[in-house]
Structures are given as C-alpha cells and as structure tokens.
Design an enzyme around this catalytic site. Structure first.
Site, PDB file in Angstrom:
ATOM      1  N   CYS A  86       0.867  -1.177   0.000  1.00 52.27           N
ATOM      2  CA  CYS A  86       0.000   0.000   0.000  1.00 52.27           C
ATOM      3  C   CYS A  86       0.904   1.228   0.000  1.00 52.27           C
ATOM      4  CB  CYS A  86      -0.896  -0.001   1.238  1.00 52.27           C
ATOM      5  SG  CYS A  86      -1.873   1.513   1.421  1.00 52.27           S
ATOM      6  N   CYS A 113      -1.481 -10.714  -7.365  1.00 50.94           N
ATOM      7  CA  CYS A 113      -1.881 -11.813  -6.490  1.00 50.94           C
ATOM      8  C   CYS A 113      -1.897 -11.260  -5.061  1.00 50.94           C
ATOM      9  CB  CYS A 113      -0.891 -12.961  -6.633  1.00 50.94           C
ATOM     10  SG  CYS A 113      -1.325 -14.418  -5.696  1.00 50.94           S
TER      11      CYS A 113
END
Length: 106
Positions: free
Chosen positions: A71, A94
């Site tokens: 993030c 993924c």
C-alpha cells in the site's frame, strides 16, 4: 502453468460484488472490482490497480526475483505481481485476502 488457460472476461464478471477494494489497514483505495478475476489460485487477483496507490518493490530473495506489492499510503504488504498472459495487462496482482476490504457501491 496457467498460461494456456483462457479467461472468459464476460463470464468472469457474473455474480461479482461491485465496488472498490481498499487497504484493510488505512483505507487507501487500491483495486476496482472491474479488474478482479478468478485466477484459479485461491488468492484474490486483479489485472490492474488504482492510480499510484500500489507501490512495487523488487525483491531479490530466496534465489529469485519477485515484485512485492505494498500500500503506497501505509506500507502494508498486499501480495506480489506476476506475469500472466491471460490478462489484458499481461500481469496478475496476487493479493493476500486479509490485506484488502471491499467497499461496495450503492
């Protein structure tokens, strides 16, 4: 391993909740449900991400190179990026299911 399987993109969108997947730690918007698909890996998979909200970091560990996804806002580990010829972008994000939460659209 999965390269010979074709994904039916029209069929793939059926029965999928619509919204934005956000970081489970800080709420940063990361992925659109429009770019989610069933990769048959057991992990949430996407073929793209939102804006510059996902950071890519090259890892050179365990005798191989991988791209770690974080993030961009809080640094939470999201998963890894892989080549995948089945997707429109030729890559597969993924993602660890515990790192994202769906914010449904009304």
């Amino acid at each position: 391993m999965f390269q010979n399987r074709k994904i039916d993109w029209a069929k793939n969108d059926q029965n999928q909740e619509v919204g934005i997947y956000v970081c489970s730690r800080c709420g940063n918007p990361l992925f659109s449900s429009n770019q989610k698909f069933d990769s048959k890996t057991g992990f949430p998979s996407f073929w793209g991400h939102l804006e510059q909200n996902v950071q890519k970091l090259l890892l050179e560990t365990y005798g191989r190179d991988r791209i770690q996804l974080l993030c961009h806002q809080c640094g939470l580990h999201l998963g890894h990026l892989f080549q995948d010829n089945r997707t429109p972008s030729q890559v597969r994000y993924c993602i660890n299911a515990g790192s994202i939460q769906l914010q449904k659209e009304d």
